[in-house]
Design an enzyme around this catalytic site. Sequence first.
Site, PDB file in Angstrom:
ATOM      1  N   LYS A   1      -3.856   3.470  -2.311  1.00  0.00           N
ATOM      2  CA  LYS A   1      -4.988   3.985  -2.454  1.00  0.00           C
ATOM      3  C   LYS A   1      -4.956   5.237  -1.636  1.00  0.00           C
ATOM      4  O   LYS A   1      -4.912   5.339  -0.320  1.00  0.00           O
ATOM      5  CB  LYS A   1      -6.187   3.371  -2.068  1.00  0.00           C
ATOM      6  CG  LYS A   1      -6.359   2.112  -2.785  1.00  0.00           C
ATOM      7  CD  LYS A   1      -7.631   1.016  -2.496  1.00  0.00           C
ATOM      8  CE  LYS A   1      -8.797   1.881  -2.750  1.00  0.00           C
ATOM      9  NZ  LYS A   1      -9.405   1.856  -4.040  1.00  0.00           N
TER      10      LYS A   1
ATOM     11  N   MET B   1      -8.164   8.952   9.137  1.00  0.00           N
ATOM     12  CA  MET B   1      -8.234   9.837   7.826  1.00  0.00           C
ATOM     13  C   MET B   1      -9.391  10.710   7.834  1.00  0.00           C
ATOM     14  O   MET B   1     -10.295  10.925   7.052  1.00  0.00           O
ATOM     15  CB  MET B   1      -8.889   8.554   6.641  1.00  0.00           C
ATOM     16  CG  MET B   1      -7.652   7.581   6.533  1.00  0.00           C
ATOM     17  SD  MET B   1      -8.630   6.080   5.746  1.00  0.00           S
ATOM     18  CE  MET B   1      -9.473   5.163   6.947  1.00  0.00           C
TER      19      MET B   1
ATOM     20  N   ASP C   1       0.843  -1.211  -0.021  1.00  0.00           N
ATOM     21  CA  ASP C   1       0.124  -0.005   0.132  1.00  0.00           C
ATOM     22  C   ASP C   1       0.881   1.267   0.010  1.00  0.00           C
ATOM     23  O   ASP C   1       1.937   1.101   0.303  1.00  0.00           O
ATOM     24  CB  ASP C   1      -0.967  -0.117   1.165  1.00  0.00           C
ATOM     25  CG  ASP C   1      -2.220  -0.765   0.888  1.00  0.00           C
ATOM     26  OD1 ASP C   1      -2.240  -1.299   0.029  1.00  0.00           O
ATOM     27  OD2 ASP C   1      -2.748  -1.138   2.106  1.00  0.00           O
TER      28      ASP C   1
END
Length: 283
Positions: free
Chosen positions: A71, A186, A50
């Site tokens: 991502k 996030m 990732d």
Amino acid sequence: MTDSLPLPAGTWPTLEPGWVWLCGAGPGDPGLLTLHAINGLRQADVVIYDALVQKAILDWAPQAEHIYAGKRGGKPSAKQRDISLRLVDLAREGKKVLRLKGGDPFVFGRGGEEAQTLIQHGVPVRIIPGISAGIGGLAYAGIPVTHRDVNQSVTFVTGHDQTGETPSSLNWKAIAEGAQVLVIYMGMKHVERIANALLDAGRPADEPCAVVCSATTPDQQVLETTLGRMAADIEGSNLEPPAILCVGRSVLMRQVLDWQALMQGARPRNLDPLGRGRPAENA
């Protein structure tokens, strides 16, 4: 590097051809890898990693093909369906596959989706947990997510869902009322909306908050602020994701537990930031 730190003697699992190990890489610092993660990295034919996985971690697998599957919000990214099916295809080719995900794969990491896809397609899996940024990242900032004088619970939430918006399924009023310490993954993109939801639900504007960016890496930055000021202070800073937001009085403990600053010769800003009025050993 891979030969300079042998694993302790013992029976270590073998990554067999056709298997996928779904592995947490921790919050960033390569030293926070688990021994099972290092064991997997040394055996893998393919490492699918990732965006937040540090290069130094990939260096543990020089023999493997490294495939990026990161991502990141607002940037071109691989589709989750394509990533999951790529894992299936590689396993069916007889590869020894290590799927390396930042933090812990089962903490806001889509690890459950990928593992379920693999099992539904008959691919055997092993799950290797990792240190989540919501715990390890805050610890590197000197913020304990639990502290007996502050909280007996901690609540973890994500700042966005599959649509990229703040999760509509979250009951912010219930969270505001019930979360003694709140850790938000996030959350920078929607920080103003999140802060306002907590304020509207009754959280005090002067509640201590922290924003920890690039946690546990050499680029780590920490902003100490309050719930009422957090959005404006982030806007006026040069902080960039990835970030962990922490809301709660445990943030005050950074005044005494900023161990990285202490290592550089700084003095604690406040030996009793919670105002207990007694030594810490007198719990």
